[in-house]
Design a protein around this motif. Structure first.
Motif, PDB file in Angstrom:
ATOM      1  N   THR A 216      29.507   9.493  11.911  1.00  0.00           N
ATOM      2  CA  THR A 216      28.665   8.817  10.919  1.00  0.00           C
ATOM      3  C   THR A 216      27.828   9.862  10.192  1.00  0.00           C
ATOM      4  N   ASP A 217      27.271   9.455   9.039  1.00  0.00           N
ATOM      5  CA  ASP A 217      26.462  10.408   8.269  1.00  0.00           C
ATOM      6  C   ASP A 217      25.014  10.441   8.722  1.00  0.00           C
ATOM      7  N   SER A 218      24.635   9.512   9.604  1.00  0.00           N
ATOM      8  CA  SER A 218      23.267   9.474  10.107  1.00  0.00           C
ATOM      9  C   SER A 218      23.244   8.676  11.406  1.00  0.00           C
ATOM     10  N   LEU A 219      22.059   8.579  12.005  1.00  0.00           N
ATOM     11  CA  LEU A 219      21.911   7.861  13.268  1.00  0.00           C
ATOM     12  C   LEU A 219      21.064   6.615  13.045  1.00  0.00           C
ATOM     13  N   THR A 220      21.443   5.807  12.068  1.00  0.00           N
ATOM     14  CA  THR A 220      20.650   4.656  11.658  1.00  0.00           C
ATOM     15  C   THR A 220      21.391   3.346  11.927  1.00  0.00           C
ATOM     16  N   VAL A 221      20.653   2.233  11.841  1.00  0.00           N
ATOM     17  CA  VAL A 221      21.257   0.909  11.966  1.00  0.00           C
ATOM     18  C   VAL A 221      22.311   0.709  10.882  1.00  0.00           C
ATOM     19  N   ARG A 222      21.993   1.145   9.659  1.00  0.00           N
ATOM     20  CA  ARG A 222      22.951   1.001   8.552  1.00  0.00           C
ATOM     21  C   ARG A 222      24.263   1.706   8.869  1.00  0.00           C
ATOM     22  N   ILE A 243      32.553   1.185  23.372  1.00  0.00           N
ATOM     23  CA  ILE A 243      31.942   2.111  22.410  1.00  0.00           C
ATOM     24  C   ILE A 243      30.691   2.731  23.020  1.00  0.00           C
ATOM     25  N   PHE A 244      30.595   4.041  22.889  1.00  0.00           N
ATOM     26  CA  PHE A 244      29.378   4.771  23.231  1.00  0.00           C
ATOM     27  C   PHE A 244      28.748   5.220  21.919  1.00  0.00           C
ATOM     28  N   ALA A 245      27.586   4.662  21.588  1.00  0.00           N
ATOM     29  CA  ALA A 245      26.869   5.023  20.365  1.00  0.00           C
ATOM     30  C   ALA A 245      25.885   6.140  20.674  1.00  0.00           C
ATOM     31  N   LEU A 249      19.837   2.945  17.710  1.00  0.00           N
ATOM     32  CA  LEU A 249      19.854   2.379  16.362  1.00  0.00           C
ATOM     33  C   LEU A 249      21.289   2.155  15.900  1.00  0.00           C
ATOM     34  N   LEU A 250      22.145   3.137  16.132  1.00  0.00           N
ATOM     35  CA  LEU A 250      23.567   2.960  15.826  1.00  0.00           C
ATOM     36  C   LEU A 250      24.137   1.781  16.606  1.00  0.00           C
ATOM     37  N   ALA A 251      23.780   1.703  17.881  1.00  0.00           N
ATOM     38  CA  ALA A 251      24.296   0.615  18.722  1.00  0.00           C
ATOM     39  C   ALA A 251      23.856  -0.746  18.199  1.00  0.00           C
ATOM     40  N   MET A 252      22.622  -0.852  17.706  1.00  0.00           N
ATOM     41  CA  MET A 252      22.139  -2.113  17.143  1.00  0.00           C
ATOM     42  C   MET A 252      22.968  -2.504  15.925  1.00  0.00           C
ATOM     43  N   GLY A 253      23.245  -1.520  15.045  1.00  0.00           N
ATOM     44  CA  GLY A 253      24.059  -1.809  13.873  1.00  0.00           C
ATOM     45  C   GLY A 253      25.478  -2.191  14.237  1.00  0.00           C
ATOM     46  N   LEU A 254      26.042  -1.501  15.223  1.00  0.00           N
ATOM     47  CA  LEU A 254      27.385  -1.832  15.700  1.00  0.00           C
ATOM     48  C   LEU A 254      27.434  -3.255  16.234  1.00  0.00           C
ATOM     49  N   ILE A 273      27.414   0.669  24.691  1.00  0.00           N
ATOM     50  CA  ILE A 273      26.259   1.340  25.285  1.00  0.00           C
ATOM     51  C   ILE A 273      25.638   2.288  24.269  1.00  0.00           C
ATOM     52  N   GLY A 274      24.317   2.341  24.261  1.00  0.00           N
ATOM     53  CA  GLY A 274      23.598   3.219  23.347  1.00  0.00           C
ATOM     54  C   GLY A 274      22.934   4.373  24.077  1.00  0.00           C
ATOM     55  N   TYR A 275      21.932   4.951  23.415  1.00  0.00           N
ATOM     56  CA  TYR A 275      21.238   6.120  23.977  1.00  0.00           C
ATOM     57  C   TYR A 275      19.799   6.114  23.487  1.00  0.00           C
ATOM     58  N   ASP A 276      18.856   6.353  24.356  1.00  0.00           N
ATOM     59  CA  ASP A 276      17.395   6.448  24.134  1.00  0.00           C
ATOM     60  C   ASP A 276      16.654   5.350  24.882  1.00  0.00           C
ATOM     61  N   ASP A 277      17.250   4.160  24.978  1.00  0.00           N
ATOM     62  CA  ASP A 277      16.602   2.990  25.579  1.00  0.00           C
ATOM     63  C   ASP A 277      15.276   2.677  24.891  1.00  0.00           C
ATOM     64  N   ILE A 278      15.333   2.494  23.573  1.00  0.00           N
ATOM     65  CA  ILE A 278      14.152   2.073  22.825  1.00  0.00           C
ATOM     66  C   ILE A 278      13.843   0.613  23.178  1.00  0.00           C
ATOM     67  N   ALA A 279      12.659   0.151  22.836  1.00  0.00           N
ATOM     68  CA  ALA A 279      12.238  -1.204  23.201  1.00  0.00           C
ATOM     69  C   ALA A 279      13.183  -2.262  22.633  1.00  0.00           C
TER      70      ALA A 279
END
Length: 338
Positions: A216-222, A243-245, A249-254, A273-279
């Motif tokens: 991807t071009d960034s690590l955003t929801v978009r 999928i491993f994001a 934020l990427l995982a949320m968009g996915l 599965i994502g990475y960071d474990d944000i709230a």
């Protein structure tokens, strides 16, 4: 007409030196005099010229922090940890958002140097070491955050991202998934490259498993939604089953894209599965499994190192602090919401 220290001293009937002590060392002044000077300051609307004070002292009581993406809650939590430690020592933190752009990163480093900050924390995009060496040579120490550094002249505080990538892929493989995809970018980011390397290592250990890389071009929801749209529009047989994001934020968009029109079931068709474990990971419509980083602790520890280096100078022994990530399993990979 601007108000100066002499005006405050005259109204309070004290010396200029006493006004300075009230502002900088109030413990040296009697409480009655402190109150009188503070009343004069309030009455006149006096605001101290901190820039002039910094010029006299040679540095400020501020620290500069450059993050990759201020919209990412991970960096917000990191900044909170940095601010908490800084305030314990009477410092403040100024935050600049590079937005993953080298030119913006350079702009903030220039600005912080001009402001004579006490030191700089930076989550760099690409190789920032040459610029940080210039800062250091002119008396401004720097500590890298969220990324390790192979340089004896700098300290860093980060998480073992390769181990985190391994944990994520190993978990997906342990629940029987074999057609994995890694979604992330830019590949100029060391964190992304390391997370991918860890996932590749885990996949290589399992016969019949594969790993598709979707950059991807960034690590955003978009960016996550765009990648998810492409995956959702494939024939079912051509989709990955996990999928491993590279971040949450990427995982949320996915997740948003995959579940659009109930086309794909998560985790039934595709585990995620994502990475960071944000709230937001735990609060998602399907709570996200993630790799947890101690974000606040990273910022807190980085400030500790920075202030120690500023105090010890040439005698400071640089450290590479490496925290270990933690697997958090939730419904997006078949576990229960935590």
């Amino acid at each position: 007409m601007s108000v100066n220290v002499r005006d405050v001293a005259a109204l309070a009937a004290v010396s200029v030196g006493t006004v300075s002590n009230v502002m900088n060392h109030p413990d040296k002044v009697s409480p009655i005099t402190v109150a009188r000077v503070q009343d004069a300051i309030k009455s006149l609307g006096f605001v101290r010229n901190d820039a002039a004070r910094q010029l006299r002292a040679g540095h400020s009581t501020s620290l500069g922090l450059v993050v990759l993406d201020a919209a990412n809650p991970f960096f917000a939590e990191l900044a909170r940890g940095a601010e908490n430690r800084a305030m314990e020592e009477g410092f403040t933190v100024l935050v600049g958002n590079s937005d993953e752009k080298p030119e913006r990163e350079a702009l903030y480093l220039d600005l912080f140097e001009e402001q004579r900050v006490h030191g700089v924390l930076i989550a760099p995009f690409g190789d920032a070491i040459p610029r940080l060496e210039q800062l250091k040579a002119r008396g401004t120490p720097a500590v890298l955050v969220d990324r390790g550094v192979d340089h004896p002249g700098f300290s860093s505080v980060s998480v073992d991202d390769e181990a985190g990538g391994y944990l994520a892929a190993e978990h997906l493989l342990s629940i029987g998934r074999r057609r994995l995809a890694f979604v992330g970018g830019s590949m100029q980011l060391r964190q992304v490259v390391d997370r991918l390397a860890g996932a590749q290592r885990a996949v290589a250990e399992v016969a019949g498993a594969s790993l598709e890389v979707i950059e991807t071009d960034s690590l955003t929801v978009r960016a996550g939604r765009e990648a998810g749209d492409d995956i959702r529009n494939r024939a079912a047989a051509d989709r990955p089953d996990a999928i491993f994001a590279a971040n949450d934020l990427l995982a949320m968009g996915l997740l948003q894209a995959l579940m659009k029109n109930a086309t794909v079931s998560v985790p039934g068709d595709i585990a995620l599965i994502g990475y960071d474990d944000i709230a937001f990971a735990e609060a998602a419509v399907v709570p996200l499994s993630s790799i947890r980083q101690p974000s606040e602790l990273i910022g807190y520890t980085a400030v500790q190192l920075l202030l120690r280096e500023a105090e010890d100078g040439a005698d400071f022994v640089h450290e590479q602090v490496l925290f270990q990530p933690e697997l958090i399993v939730r419904e997006s990979t078949g576990g229960r919401a935590s």
